[in-house]
Write an enzyme that holds these catalytic residues in place. Structure first.
Site, short mmCIF file in Angstrom:
data_model
loop_
_atom_site.label_atom_id
_atom_site.label_comp_id
_atom_site.label_asym_id
_atom_site.label_seq_id
_atom_site.Cartn_x
_atom_site.Cartn_y
_atom_site.Cartn_z
CB ILE A 82 -0.94 0.03 1.24
CG1 ILE A 82 -1.73 -1.28 1.36
CG2 ILE A 82 -1.85 1.24 1.19
CD1 ILE A 82 -2.67 -1.59 0.21
CE LYS A 83 4.39 5.03 -4.82
NZ LYS A 83 4.45 5.16 -6.28
CB VAL A 84 0.23 6.09 2.58
CG1 VAL A 84 -0.68 4.89 2.77
CG2 VAL A 84 1.52 5.92 3.38
#
Ligand code: G3P
Length: 218
Positions: A82-84
């Site tokens: 997951i890229k935040v």
């Protein structure tokens, strides 16, 4: 050094995966838009093309909605990362997700202090953007150097994922400094194999081989 392809083009990813040189993939909303494909569908397909981490980015700006989006994204495949964004809400989301064993890539990092926060939030990867740093009159490589120093000082396990890599020199310098990963457009990965003397050498060897009149395969 691990090589990730920074693209959502599945034909390019497949071609690179077949070389055995690909360790993962990063995408972002701009790359998904460029692919013209459905986000979930193309991400699922990419996850099947590599065993390595595939970064899929949330688009919410608040922690609660980021968590909801991450919940949807992490169901796509086991290798989804997951890229935040590197904001307080993004860091809070990173902490919550990594505490639960989910891989997280904290993106849009433009300072060593931001990278320090990402490591403290337990990020799997931090993505300092070299090219965009250079574009704005800063030294992208200096950023990588500072992050490496800080992470080594405190033995942080967060991997430095050199991003916004535009050319071979960015890769070389990142490798010299000890970035753990470089994510780059497929054309940059392929260009690393190019050298004028390699081409010239092949040309000479082929010309001399032809003079022998021999063939290896009978
Ligand atoms: O990995 C981040 C990357 O996609 C940004 O690259 O070239 O758009 O600055 P660029």
């Amino acid at each position: 050094m691990k090589f990730f392809a920074d693209t959502a083009d599945t034909a390019d990813i497949k071609e690179l995966a077949e070389t055995g040189l690909l360790d993962g993939v990063t995408t972002n909303p701009s790359l998904i838009a460029k692919s013209g494909r459905d986000f979930m569908e193309v991400t699922k397909e990419i996850c099947g093309l590599t065993e390595g981490p595939v970064s899929a980015e949330v688009v919410a700006l608040d922690h609660e909605t980021m968590m909801k989006e991450a919940e949807v994204l992490r169901k796509i495949a086991d290798n989804v990362c997951i890229k935040v964004p590197l904001t307080i809400d993004g860091l809070k989301t990173c902490k919550a997700l990594t505490s639960d064993g989910t891989m997280v890539n904290v993106t849009l990092c433009f300072s060593a202090n931001q990278a320090l926060l990402a490591a403290k939030a337990g990020a799997t990867f931090v993505s300092p953007f070299i090219g965009r740093h250079d574009d704005n009159g800063f030294d992208g490589m200096e950023l990588i150097r500072d992050i490496r120093l800080i992470y080594d000082n405190y033995m942080f396990e967060t991997e430095i994922l050199a991003a916004s890599v535009r050319h071979a020199t960015h890769v070389l310098e990142s490798a010299r400094i000890g970035a753990d990963v470089a994510t780059m457009p497929p054309k940059v990965i392929k260009a690393l194999a190019n050298h004028v003397l390699t081409d010239k050498g092949i040309e000479g060897f082929m010309a001399d081989w032809a003079k022998t009149g021999q063939s290896i395969l009978k």
